[in-house]
Enzyme design. Sequence first.
Site, PDB file in Angstrom:
ATOM      1  N   PRO A 280       0.927  -1.230   0.136  1.00  0.00           N
ATOM      2  CA  PRO A 280       0.022   0.112   0.042  1.00  0.00           C
ATOM      3  C   PRO A 280       0.965   1.189  -0.021  1.00  0.00           C
ATOM      4  CG  PRO A 280      -0.092  -1.112   1.980  1.00  0.00           C
ATOM      5  CD  PRO A 280       0.274  -2.083   1.146  1.00  0.00           C
ATOM      6  N   ASN A 281       0.239   2.283  -0.716  1.00  0.00           N
ATOM      7  CA  ASN A 281       0.800   3.568  -0.895  1.00  0.00           C
ATOM      8  C   ASN A 281       2.232   3.679  -1.528  1.00  0.00           C
ATOM      9  OD1 ASN A 281      -1.346   4.905   0.914  1.00  0.00           O
ATOM     10  ND2 ASN A 281      -0.394   3.704   2.402  1.00  0.00           N
TER      11      ASN A 281
ATOM     12  N   ARG B  15       5.178  11.157  -2.328  1.00  0.00           N
ATOM     13  CA  ARG B  15       4.543  10.611  -0.939  1.00  0.00           C
ATOM     14  C   ARG B  15       5.723  11.061   0.063  1.00  0.00           C
ATOM     15  NH1 ARG B  15       4.708   4.548   1.068  1.00  0.00           N
ATOM     16  NH2 ARG B  15       3.897   5.004   3.311  1.00  0.00           N
TER      17      ARG B  15
ATOM     18  N   TYR C 202      11.151   9.171   1.068  1.00  0.00           N
ATOM     19  CA  TYR C 202      11.055   7.888   0.162  1.00  0.00           C
ATOM     20  C   TYR C 202      11.461   8.600  -1.002  1.00  0.00           C
ATOM     21  CZ  TYR C 202       7.921   5.688   3.432  1.00  0.00           C
ATOM     22  OH  TYR C 202       7.307   4.948   4.578  1.00  0.00           O
TER      23      TYR C 202
ATOM     24  N   ASN D  22       7.909  -5.712  -0.782  1.00  0.00           N
ATOM     25  CA  ASN D  22       8.048  -4.414   0.052  1.00  0.00           C
ATOM     26  C   ASN D  22       6.393  -4.447   0.366  1.00  0.00           C
ATOM     27  OD1 ASN D  22       7.826  -2.326   1.265  1.00  0.00           O
ATOM     28  ND2 ASN D  22       9.120  -0.999   0.154  1.00  0.00           N
TER      29      ASN D  22
ATOM     30  N   ALA E 207       3.100  -0.982   4.699  1.00  0.00           N
ATOM     31  CA  ALA E 207       2.492  -0.943   6.198  1.00  0.00           C
ATOM     32  C   ALA E 207       1.942  -2.182   6.787  1.00  0.00           C
ATOM     33  CB  ALA E 207       1.516   0.008   6.149  1.00  0.00           C
TER      34      ALA E 207
ATOM     35  N   HIS F 127       3.959  -4.608   9.282  1.00  0.00           N
ATOM     36  CA  HIS F 127       3.784  -4.718  10.498  1.00  0.00           C
ATOM     37  C   HIS F 127       2.578  -5.070  10.995  1.00  0.00           C
ATOM     38  CE1 HIS F 127       7.378  -2.012   9.284  1.00  0.00           C
ATOM     39  NE2 HIS F 127       6.463  -0.951   8.626  1.00  0.00           N
TER      40      HIS F 127
ATOM     41  N   ASP G  42       1.885 -15.424   6.420  1.00  0.00           N
ATOM     42  CA  ASP G  42       1.682 -16.641   6.385  1.00  0.00           C
ATOM     43  C   ASP G  42       1.901 -17.150   4.719  1.00  0.00           C
ATOM     44  OD1 ASP G  42       1.118 -17.375   8.926  1.00  0.00           O
ATOM     45  OD2 ASP G  42      -0.971 -17.574   8.789  1.00  0.00           O
TER      46      ASP G  42
ATOM     47  N   GLU H   3      12.790  -9.695   1.553  1.00  0.00           N
ATOM     48  CA  GLU H   3      11.745  -8.445   1.960  1.00  0.00           C
ATOM     49  C   GLU H   3      12.783  -7.084   1.844  1.00  0.00           C
ATOM     50  OE1 GLU H   3      11.080  -8.825   6.304  1.00  0.00           O
ATOM     51  OE2 GLU H   3      10.134  -6.770   6.324  1.00  0.00           O
TER      52      GLU H   3
ATOM     53  N   HIS I 223      12.891  -2.686   2.183  1.00  0.00           N
ATOM     54  CA  HIS I 223      12.136  -1.461   2.645  1.00  0.00           C
ATOM     55  C   HIS I 223      13.062  -0.298   2.122  1.00  0.00           C
ATOM     56  CE1 HIS I 223       9.152  -3.492   5.035  1.00  0.00           C
ATOM     57  NE2 HIS I 223      10.190  -4.178   5.590  1.00  0.00           N
ATOM     58  N   ILE I 224      12.520   0.558   1.568  1.00  0.00           N
ATOM     59  CA  ILE I 224      13.397   2.115   1.208  1.00  0.00           C
ATOM     60  C   ILE I 224      13.983   2.466   2.256  1.00  0.00           C
ATOM     61  CG2 ILE I 224      13.092   4.006   0.236  1.00  0.00           C
ATOM     62  CD1 ILE I 224      10.279   2.793  -1.362  1.00  0.00           C
ATOM     63  N   SER I 225      13.096   2.808   3.300  1.00  0.00           N
ATOM     64  CA  SER I 225      13.508   3.479   4.557  1.00  0.00           C
ATOM     65  C   SER I 225      14.211   2.353   5.620  1.00  0.00           C
ATOM     66  CB  SER I 225      12.528   4.216   5.279  1.00  0.00           C
ATOM     67  OG  SER I 225      11.460   3.428   5.829  1.00  0.00           O
TER      68      SER I 225
ATOM     69  N   ARG J 181      12.760   4.526  12.784  1.00  0.00           N
ATOM     70  CA  ARG J 181      11.713   5.164  12.655  1.00  0.00           C
ATOM     71  C   ARG J 181      10.977   4.503  13.937  1.00  0.00           C
ATOM     72  NH1 ARG J 181       9.199   4.851   6.907  1.00  0.00           N
ATOM     73  NH2 ARG J 181       8.026   6.485   7.733  1.00  0.00           N
TER      74      ARG J 181
ATOM     75  N   ARG K 281       7.145   0.326  13.502  1.00  0.00           N
ATOM     76  CA  ARG K 281       7.626  -0.209  12.216  1.00  0.00           C
ATOM     77  C   ARG K 281       8.759  -1.108  12.561  1.00  0.00           C
ATOM     78  NH1 ARG K 281       5.503   3.601   8.600  1.00  0.00           N
ATOM     79  NH2 ARG K 281       5.180   5.446   9.523  1.00  0.00           N
TER      80      ARG K 281
HETATM   81  C1  DQA Z   1       8.238   1.155   4.003  1.00  0.00           C
HETATM   82  C2  DQA Z   1       8.447   1.315   5.498  1.00  0.00           C
HETATM   83  C3  DQA Z   1       6.824   0.870   6.019  1.00  0.00           C
HETATM   84  O1  DQA Z   1       7.024   1.250   7.613  1.00  0.00           O
HETATM   85  C4  DQA Z   1       5.898   1.979   5.635  1.00  0.00           C
HETATM   86  O2  DQA Z   1       4.715   1.581   5.983  1.00  0.00           O
HETATM   87  C5  DQA Z   1       5.970   1.964   4.103  1.00  0.00           C
HETATM   88  C6  DQA Z   1       7.244   1.917   3.422  1.00  0.00           C
HETATM   89  C7  DQA Z   1       9.801   1.299   3.300  1.00  0.00           C
HETATM   90  O3  DQA Z   1       9.663   0.782   2.354  1.00  0.00           O
HETATM   91  O4  DQA Z   1      10.464   2.149   3.882  1.00  0.00           O
HETATM   92  O5  DQA Z   1       4.917   2.322   3.568  1.00  0.00           O
HETATM   93  O6  DQA Z   1       7.963  -0.336   3.593  1.00  0.00           O
END
Ligand code: DQA
Length: 139
Positions: free
Chosen positions: A9-10, A17, A22, A71, A74, A77, A84, A95, A97-99, A104, A108
């Site tokens: 998502p997002n 964003r 990001y 990725n 959200a 978490h 599963d 897995e 993540h960008i950040s 944070r 997270r």
């Molecule tokens: C994220 C980190 C997550 O905590 C956050 O909800 C995201 C992006 C990242 O790529 O850093 O939407 O997965």
Amino acid sequence: MKIIIINGPNLNLLGKRETDIYGNLSFEDFFNTLKEKYSQVDVSYFQSNVEGELIDKLQEVGFSYDGIILNAAAYTHTSVGIGDAVKAIETPVVEVHISNTFAREEYRHQSYISAGAKGVILGFGLQSYELALESFISE
Ligand code: DQA
């Protein structure tokens, strides 16, 4: 070699964003550059804001592809269901993540994905995806 990037998502809003976290690049622009650079790999991309659609995609590709770069954003978490699914499939999942989620908010720091993942790459910006791709290529 068949690899898919699955974004949660997002992440369709990358470039617009929270750009301080990001960055300014859209995922489509980044993905096109990645595809060009790694033209020897069959790499595809799927994004959804819907938890069940992410699970459906993991199940669809998870017995035939060589690698999944996930990725879950959200849902990382919160989603026992995606965690599963990662454990249920055969294709290895990296897995990403960008950040740096550990730098944070505390909520997270928890991931339902990591236990089933082959490895985790985070905090390198969009380069996290490239490092994950490299990890499959250099196997
Ligand atoms: C994220 C980190 C997550 O905590 C956050 O909800 C995201 C992006 C990242 O790529 O850093 O939407 O997965």
